[in-house]
Design an enzyme around this catalytic site. Structure first.
Site, PDB file in Angstrom:
ATOM      1  N   GLY A  18       0.648  -1.255  -0.114  1.00  0.00           N
ATOM      2  CA  GLY A  18      -0.148  -0.159  -0.021  1.00  0.00           C
ATOM      3  C   GLY A  18       0.712   1.374   0.265  1.00  0.00           C
ATOM      4  N   ARG A  70     -15.395 -14.620 -10.014  1.00  0.00           N
ATOM      5  CA  ARG A  70     -15.175 -12.996 -10.501  1.00  0.00           C
ATOM      6  C   ARG A  70     -16.027 -11.967 -10.301  1.00  0.00           C
ATOM      7  NH1 ARG A  70     -10.219 -12.227 -12.399  1.00  0.00           N
ATOM      8  NH2 ARG A  70      -9.958 -13.266 -13.527  1.00  0.00           N
ATOM      9  N   ASN A 112      -5.407   2.758 -13.548  1.00  0.00           N
ATOM     10  CA  ASN A 112      -3.958   1.665 -12.721  1.00  0.00           C
ATOM     11  C   ASN A 112      -2.208   2.370 -12.817  1.00  0.00           C
ATOM     12  OD1 ASN A 112      -2.946  -0.968 -11.401  1.00  0.00           O
ATOM     13  ND2 ASN A 112      -1.966  -1.287 -13.667  1.00  0.00           N
ATOM     14  N   HIS A 114       1.181   0.988 -12.930  1.00  0.00           N
ATOM     15  CA  HIS A 114       2.650  -0.538 -13.377  1.00  0.00           C
ATOM     16  C   HIS A 114       4.091   0.110 -13.140  1.00  0.00           C
ATOM     17  CE1 HIS A 114       2.427  -4.386 -14.973  1.00  0.00           C
ATOM     18  NE2 HIS A 114       3.768  -3.899 -15.766  1.00  0.00           N
ATOM     19  N   LEU A 149      -5.381  -7.041 -20.022  1.00  0.00           N
ATOM     20  CA  LEU A 149      -3.804  -7.110 -18.914  1.00  0.00           C
ATOM     21  C   LEU A 149      -3.279  -5.516 -19.150  1.00  0.00           C
ATOM     22  CD1 LEU A 149      -3.546  -8.013 -16.757  1.00  0.00           C
ATOM     23  CD2 LEU A 149      -1.811  -9.587 -17.993  1.00  0.00           C
ATOM     24  N   GLU A 179       6.810   5.649  -9.108  1.00  0.00           N
ATOM     25  CA  GLU A 179       5.371   5.765  -9.481  1.00  0.00           C
ATOM     26  C   GLU A 179       4.430   6.814  -7.785  1.00  0.00           C
ATOM     27  OE1 GLU A 179       4.067   1.095  -8.511  1.00  0.00           O
ATOM     28  OE2 GLU A 179       6.256   0.950  -8.874  1.00  0.00           O
TER      29      GLU A 179
HETATM   30  C1  GRF Z   1       3.628  -1.493  -7.702  1.00  0.00           C
HETATM   31  O1  GRF Z   1       5.356  -1.479  -8.141  1.00  0.00           O
HETATM   32  C2  GRF Z   1       3.083  -1.241  -8.697  1.00  0.00           C
HETATM   33  O2  GRF Z   1       3.182  -0.469  -9.821  1.00  0.00           O
HETATM   34  C3  GRF Z   1       2.185  -2.221  -9.031  1.00  0.00           C
HETATM   35  O3  GRF Z   1       2.428  -3.081  -7.866  1.00  0.00           O
HETATM   36  C4  GRF Z   1       2.959  -2.848  -6.974  1.00  0.00           C
HETATM   37  C5  GRF Z   1       1.985  -1.805  -5.167  1.00  0.00           C
HETATM   38  O4  GRF Z   1       3.190  -1.364  -4.672  1.00  0.00           O
HETATM   39  N1  GRF Z   1       0.978  -2.442  -9.577  1.00  0.00           N
HETATM   40  P1  GRF Z   1       2.279  -1.016  -2.918  1.00  0.00           P
HETATM   41  O5  GRF Z   1       1.293  -2.087  -2.195  1.00  0.00           O
HETATM   42  O6  GRF Z   1       1.384   0.565  -3.568  1.00  0.00           O
HETATM   43  O7  GRF Z   1       3.556  -0.697  -2.523  1.00  0.00           O
END
Ligand code: GRF
Length: 207
Positions: A18, A70, A112, A114, A149, A179
């Site tokens: 998180g 799902r 999202n 990634h 995906l 990120e």
């Molecule tokens: C991150 O690297 C994100 O890009 C990927 O999962 C990871 C999550 O990290 N989708 P966190 O739980 O936000 O620390």
């Protein structure tokens, strides 16, 4: 098509640590992102991110995924998000694939993040895939979620170098810092109605 979200209420879905969620919450608390986290949902009861959300006094929910379809999971999650009036769903380390029911319930309203420069290295272990491939630059991508995906229209990307001798952890940490920066920025662009989707391309407007 201009993306118009109805309000500034976010729903965060996470499965683990998180840190992206915490970065978003920190930006909101600092007044750098005008948004409200209305609900944090996890499919993992023991997710550290869920505990952190509780510690911050946020509304949380554990939605179990085991032993159900799902669509059943998606329906319950959508229902909870709707109850809280969420307009924008942010996946932050959420390890389940959302089905068509969910994606259609929030059209162009799910983001999202990634840890690669998509469309390179979709799926799991993106940082390891990048290292194994020998790329000189890696990075991260914030994109709208569609039924593919890691394939929806891209809002924002950041590039980081791959340094000689990098381990997966080294590269992951460098990407993670990026990120934490770009996810909040991208959320702000969407909430400020500055994104226009034209096919695969997202244009960012000034107003
Ligand atoms: C991150 O690297 C994100 O890009 C990927 O999962 C990871 C999550 O990290 N989708 P966190 O739980 O936000 O620390």
């Amino acid at each position: 098509m201009k993306i118009v979200v109805g309000n500034r209420k976010l729903g965060i879905l996470l499965s683990g640590r998180g840190s992206n969620f915490a970065a978003i919450a920190d930006r909101i608390a600092a007044g750098a992102l005008d948004a409200e986290i209305a609900l944090v949902i996890s499919d993992q009861e023991s997710a550290a991110g869920l505990a952190e959300a509780r510690r911050r006094g946020l509304e949380t929910a554990f939605v179990p995924a085991a032993g159900r379809s799902r669509e059943s999971f998606d329906r319950e999650t959508v229902e909870r998000l709707r109850q809280r009036g969420v307009s924008l769903v942010c996946l932050a380390g959420f390890m389940r694939i959302l089905g068509p029911f969910f994606v259609r319930a929030f059209p162009n309203a799910i983001l999202n993040i990634h840890p690669s420069l998509l469309p390179a290295f979709p799926g799991l272990d993106a940082q390891k895939q990048a290292l194994d491939h020998g790329v000189r630059f890696g990075g991260c991508t914030v994109h709208f979620v569609d039924e593919s995906l890691d394939g929806g229209p891209i809002v924002s990307q950041a590039v980081v170098p791959v340094l000689d001798g990098d381990s997966v952890d080294d590269l992951s940490a460098r990407i993670l810092a990026a990120e934490h920066r770009i996810y909040s920025e991208a959320i702000g662009l969407v909430l400020d109605r500055r994104c226009e989707i034209d096919g695969r391309r997202v244009a960012v407007t000034n107003e």
